[in-house]
Design a protein around this motif. Structure first.
Motif, PDB file in Angstrom:
ATOM      1  N   ASP A  68       0.822  -1.166  -0.035  1.00  0.00           N
ATOM      2  CA  ASP A  68       0.101   0.013   0.143  1.00  0.00           C
ATOM      3  C   ASP A  68       0.716   1.214   0.048  1.00  0.00           C
ATOM      4  O   ASP A  68       0.603   2.257  -0.696  1.00  0.00           O
ATOM      5  CB  ASP A  68      -1.036   0.028   1.214  1.00  0.00           C
ATOM      6  N   CYS A  69       1.896   1.318   0.768  1.00  0.00           N
ATOM      7  CA  CYS A  69       2.792   2.549   0.837  1.00  0.00           C
ATOM      8  C   CYS A  69       3.466   2.674  -0.515  1.00  0.00           C
ATOM      9  O   CYS A  69       3.862   3.514  -0.827  1.00  0.00           O
ATOM     10  CB  CYS A  69       3.857   2.210   2.134  1.00  0.00           C
ATOM     11  N   THR A  70       3.910   1.349  -1.125  1.00  0.00           N
ATOM     12  CA  THR A  70       4.692   1.485  -2.483  1.00  0.00           C
ATOM     13  C   THR A  70       3.892   1.976  -3.404  1.00  0.00           C
ATOM     14  O   THR A  70       4.476   3.071  -4.314  1.00  0.00           O
ATOM     15  CB  THR A  70       4.948   0.081  -2.763  1.00  0.00           C
ATOM     16  N   ALA A  71       2.366   1.931  -3.538  1.00  0.00           N
ATOM     17  CA  ALA A  71       1.644   2.423  -4.470  1.00  0.00           C
ATOM     18  C   ALA A  71       1.557   3.812  -4.210  1.00  0.00           C
ATOM     19  O   ALA A  71       1.463   4.656  -5.404  1.00  0.00           O
ATOM     20  CB  ALA A  71       0.117   1.638  -4.434  1.00  0.00           C
ATOM     21  N   PHE A  72       1.647   4.442  -3.063  1.00  0.00           N
ATOM     22  CA  PHE A  72       1.365   5.640  -2.588  1.00  0.00           C
ATOM     23  C   PHE A  72       2.526   6.438  -3.159  1.00  0.00           C
ATOM     24  O   PHE A  72       2.541   7.705  -3.830  1.00  0.00           O
ATOM     25  CB  PHE A  72       1.136   5.957  -1.216  1.00  0.00           C
ATOM     26  N   VAL A  73       3.810   5.811  -2.804  1.00  0.00           N
ATOM     27  CA  VAL A  73       5.056   6.439  -3.189  1.00  0.00           C
ATOM     28  C   VAL A  73       5.279   6.714  -4.651  1.00  0.00           C
ATOM     29  O   VAL A  73       5.832   7.650  -5.384  1.00  0.00           O
ATOM     30  CB  VAL A  73       6.171   5.872  -2.373  1.00  0.00           C
ATOM     31  N   VAL A  74       4.967   5.463  -5.352  1.00  0.00           N
ATOM     32  CA  VAL A  74       4.969   5.470  -6.966  1.00  0.00           C
ATOM     33  C   VAL A  74       4.042   6.666  -7.288  1.00  0.00           C
ATOM     34  O   VAL A  74       4.462   7.318  -8.311  1.00  0.00           O
ATOM     35  CB  VAL A  74       4.604   4.260  -7.280  1.00  0.00           C
ATOM     36  N   ARG A  75       2.884   6.761  -6.895  1.00  0.00           N
ATOM     37  CA  ARG A  75       1.806   7.829  -7.489  1.00  0.00           C
ATOM     38  C   ARG A  75       2.129   9.113  -7.192  1.00  0.00           C
ATOM     39  O   ARG A  75       1.798  10.036  -8.128  1.00  0.00           O
ATOM     40  CB  ARG A  75       0.478   7.361  -6.961  1.00  0.00           C
ATOM     41  N   HIS A  76       2.654   9.527  -5.889  1.00  0.00           N
ATOM     42  CA  HIS A  76       2.875  10.608  -5.588  1.00  0.00           C
ATOM     43  C   HIS A  76       4.156  11.280  -5.545  1.00  0.00           C
ATOM     44  O   HIS A  76       4.572  12.556  -5.675  1.00  0.00           O
ATOM     45  CB  HIS A  76       2.399  10.996  -4.159  1.00  0.00           C
ATOM     46  N   GLY A  77       5.421  10.259  -5.424  1.00  0.00           N
ATOM     47  CA  GLY A  77       6.782  10.754  -5.297  1.00  0.00           C
ATOM     48  C   GLY A  77       7.358  10.330  -6.535  1.00  0.00           C
ATOM     49  O   GLY A  77       8.804  10.826  -6.794  1.00  0.00           O
ATOM     50  N   GLY A  78       6.955   9.511  -7.486  1.00  0.00           N
ATOM     51  CA  GLY A  78       7.363   9.164  -8.722  1.00  0.00           C
ATOM     52  C   GLY A  78       8.513   8.257  -8.566  1.00  0.00           C
ATOM     53  O   GLY A  78       9.501   8.107  -9.547  1.00  0.00           O
ATOM     54  N   HIS A  79       8.934   7.596  -7.484  1.00  0.00           N
ATOM     55  CA  HIS A  79      10.042   6.620  -7.259  1.00  0.00           C
ATOM     56  C   HIS A  79       9.602   5.572  -6.427  1.00  0.00           C
ATOM     57  O   HIS A  79       8.419   5.552  -6.068  1.00  0.00           O
ATOM     58  CB  HIS A  79      11.324   7.282  -6.757  1.00  0.00           C
ATOM     59  N   THR A  80      10.426   4.601  -6.147  1.00  0.00           N
ATOM     60  CA  THR A  80       9.990   3.215  -5.387  1.00  0.00           C
ATOM     61  C   THR A  80       9.999   3.579  -4.024  1.00  0.00           C
ATOM     62  O   THR A  80      10.699   4.406  -3.450  1.00  0.00           O
ATOM     63  CB  THR A  80      10.873   2.221  -5.795  1.00  0.00           C
ATOM     64  N   LEU A  81       9.489   2.616  -3.138  1.00  0.00           N
ATOM     65  CA  LEU A  81       9.508   2.661  -1.679  1.00  0.00           C
ATOM     66  C   LEU A  81      10.937   2.399  -1.433  1.00  0.00           C
ATOM     67  O   LEU A  81      11.259   3.283  -0.021  1.00  0.00           O
ATOM     68  CB  LEU A  81       8.262   1.543  -1.033  1.00  0.00           C
ATOM     69  N   ARG A  82      11.785   1.791  -2.001  1.00  0.00           N
ATOM     70  CA  ARG A  82      12.996   1.439  -1.342  1.00  0.00           C
ATOM     71  C   ARG A  82      13.901   2.929  -1.346  1.00  0.00           C
ATOM     72  O   ARG A  82      14.770   3.052  -0.499  1.00  0.00           O
ATOM     73  CB  ARG A  82      13.844   0.611  -2.497  1.00  0.00           C
ATOM     74  N   ASP A  83      13.445   3.702  -2.238  1.00  0.00           N
ATOM     75  CA  ASP A  83      14.067   5.117  -2.347  1.00  0.00           C
ATOM     76  C   ASP A  83      13.090   6.262  -1.694  1.00  0.00           C
ATOM     77  O   ASP A  83      13.521   7.363  -1.962  1.00  0.00           O
ATOM     78  CB  ASP A  83      14.364   5.295  -3.926  1.00  0.00           C
ATOM     79  N   ALA A  84      12.261   5.719  -0.895  1.00  0.00           N
ATOM     80  CA  ALA A  84      11.204   6.789  -0.355  1.00  0.00           C
ATOM     81  C   ALA A  84      12.028   7.790   0.278  1.00  0.00           C
ATOM     82  O   ALA A  84      13.040   7.462   1.268  1.00  0.00           O
ATOM     83  CB  ALA A  84      10.106   6.209   0.236  1.00  0.00           C
ATOM     84  N   THR A  85      11.518   9.012   0.794  1.00  0.00           N
ATOM     85  CA  THR A  85      12.126  10.062   1.505  1.00  0.00           C
ATOM     86  C   THR A  85      11.241  10.089   2.488  1.00  0.00           C
ATOM     87  O   THR A  85      10.040   9.843   2.686  1.00  0.00           O
ATOM     88  CB  THR A  85      12.267  11.562   0.795  1.00  0.00           C
TER      89      THR A  85
END
Length: 314
Positions: free
Chosen positions: A35-52
Motif C-alpha cells: 500500500d505504501c509502495t503504491a502511494f510513493v510511486v503515485r505521488h513521489g515518482g519513485h520506489t518505496l526503497r528510495d522513499a524520502t
C-alpha cells in the motif's frame, strides 16, 4: 519495481526465519508495504526503497485523512521502520526516512470484561437440560469446555481450537499444558480440574477419549480430524450468551481472555506472572489491565466513599 518486490520478499523472509513471524503477520506486513509502495510511486515518482521522509509523511497523513485509526497508522509506521532498518542493515540504504516520523498517539481503549457473576451465568446457561437432543448436548459440552478453558487459562481462541485431546490428561490439581501462541512461541498454562472434567465430558459425548488419537482435535468439527471453525464456535457462544441473558455482542472469546486477566489482577496476581500466562512478548501489552483496575477502584470510591457521588448522605 522488481528490485523493490525482491527487497520486500527478503524482509519478510527475515521476519519468518529470525523472529518466527506468523503467516498472518507476514501477510499483513506485505499488504502494508504494498500500500505504501503504491502511494510513493503515485505521488513521489519513485520506489518505496528510495522513499524520502517527505514521501512517508505524506503517506501517513493520507491514512489519517482516510479515517484510519491511530492504532492502524502506528502499526503501519512500525512496519515501515522495520523495513528500512532491514535495508540499512543490508547496506541498501544509508539512512532511515522513518526517523523523522512521529508515532501517532493512541487513545487507551479499555478491554471489555465480564463480571464474575456473568461467568457463572454463562456456565449455567451452557448446561444442557435432561431432555436435550444429542446435538444440543454436544453443543453444550463444547460451550462448557471452551468457557472453562478460556476463562481458567486465558487462552486465545486460535490456541483453544488447536488443543489436542491429550490435554484432558493433564496432571491433577492445576495441571500444566503446553500452548503454542503467536509467532509459534510456546508457553505453559494451568488447566483447572473443572476444565479437564469438561474436556473429558466432551470427548465422552463424541465417543472418544484422550487415548484415542491423542493428537486429534479436542474441539472437533464436522469433518473428521479437523478442528471446529472459529465461526461455528462463535455461533455456539452466542446461543449460550442469549440463554444467560447477556448481550451477544458483549461475549466473545477475547472478552473471556480479558476477564481471566482482570479477575486475576483483582485477586492479587502479579503483573509479570500475568504476562507469562497470557503469552505477551512485551509487559506494556499486559499493563492495559492495570487501567481496568484503576477504573474499578475509582468506581468503588465513587460508590462507597462518604463524599462519593453514589454514596448515601447521612
Amino acid at each position: 519495481m522488481s528490485g523493490v518486490s525482491a527487497s520486500i520478499d527478503s524482509f519478510l523472509e527475515m521476519l519468518a526465519a529470525e523472529r518466527g513471524a506468523a503467516r498472518n503477520t507476514l501477510a499483513a506486513y506485505r499488504r502494508d508495504l504494498d500500500d505504501c509502495t503504491a502511494f510513493v510511486v503515485r505521488h513521489g515518482g519513485h520506489t518505496l526503497r528510495d522513499a524520502t521522509a517527505t514521501d512517508l509523511h505524506g503517506y501517513l497523513a493520507s491514512l489519517g485523512q482516510a479515517g484510519f485509526a491511530a492504532r492502524t497508522v502506528a502499526r503501519r509506521l512500525s512496519c515501515l521502520r522495520q523495513y528500512f532498518l532491514f535495508l540499512m542493515r543490508d547496506g541498501v540504504r544509508r539512512d532511515d526516512p522513518t526517523a523523522e516520523c512521529e508515532t501517532p498517539r493512541r487513545s487507551v481503549t479499555l478491554p471489555r470484561v465480564l463480571g464474575e457473576g456473568d461467568i457463572a451465568a454463562l456456565l449455567d446457561a451452557a448446561t444442557a437440560p435432561p431432555d436435550a437432543s444429542p446435538l444440543r448436548r454436544r453443543r453444550s459440552a463444547i460451550a462448557q469446555a471452551a468457557i472453562e478453558m478460556l476463562y481458567a487459562s486465558g487462552l486465545r481462541i486460535s490456541e483453544l481450537l488447536a488443543l489436542p485431546r491429550v490435554v484432558a490428561q493433564a496432571g491433577g490439581g492445576a495441571g500444566m499444558i503446553v500452548v503454542r501462541g503467536k509467532g509459534g512461541r510456546e508457553r505453559l498454562v494451568p488447566l483447572s480440574e473443572r476444565a479437564r472434567d469438561a474436556a473429558r465430558a466432551l470427548l465422552a459425548i463424541d465417543g472418544r477419549d484422550a487415548d484415542s488419537d491423542p493428537r486429534g482435535p479436542l474441539f472437533a468439527g464436522r469433518t473428521a480430524g479437523r478442528p471446529l471453525t472459529r465461526q461455528a464456535f462463535d455461533h455456539i457462544l452466542a446461543e449460550v450468551a442469549l440463554r444467560a441473558g447477556l448481550p451477544t455482542g458483549a461475549v466473545s472469546p477475547h472478552v473471556l481472555r480479558h476477564s481471566f486477566a482482570s479477575h486475576l489482577l483483582a485477586h492479587g496476581a502479579d503483573l509479570r506472572a500475568l504476562q507469562t500466562l497470557l503469552g505477551h512478548a512485551d509487559i506494556s501489552t499486559t499493563q492495559i489491565y492495570t487501567h481496568v483496575m484503576d477504573e474499578h477502584l475509582r468506581d468503588l470510591v465513587e460508590r462507597h466513599h462518604p463524599l462519593g457521588g453514589g454514596a448515601e448522605r447521612p
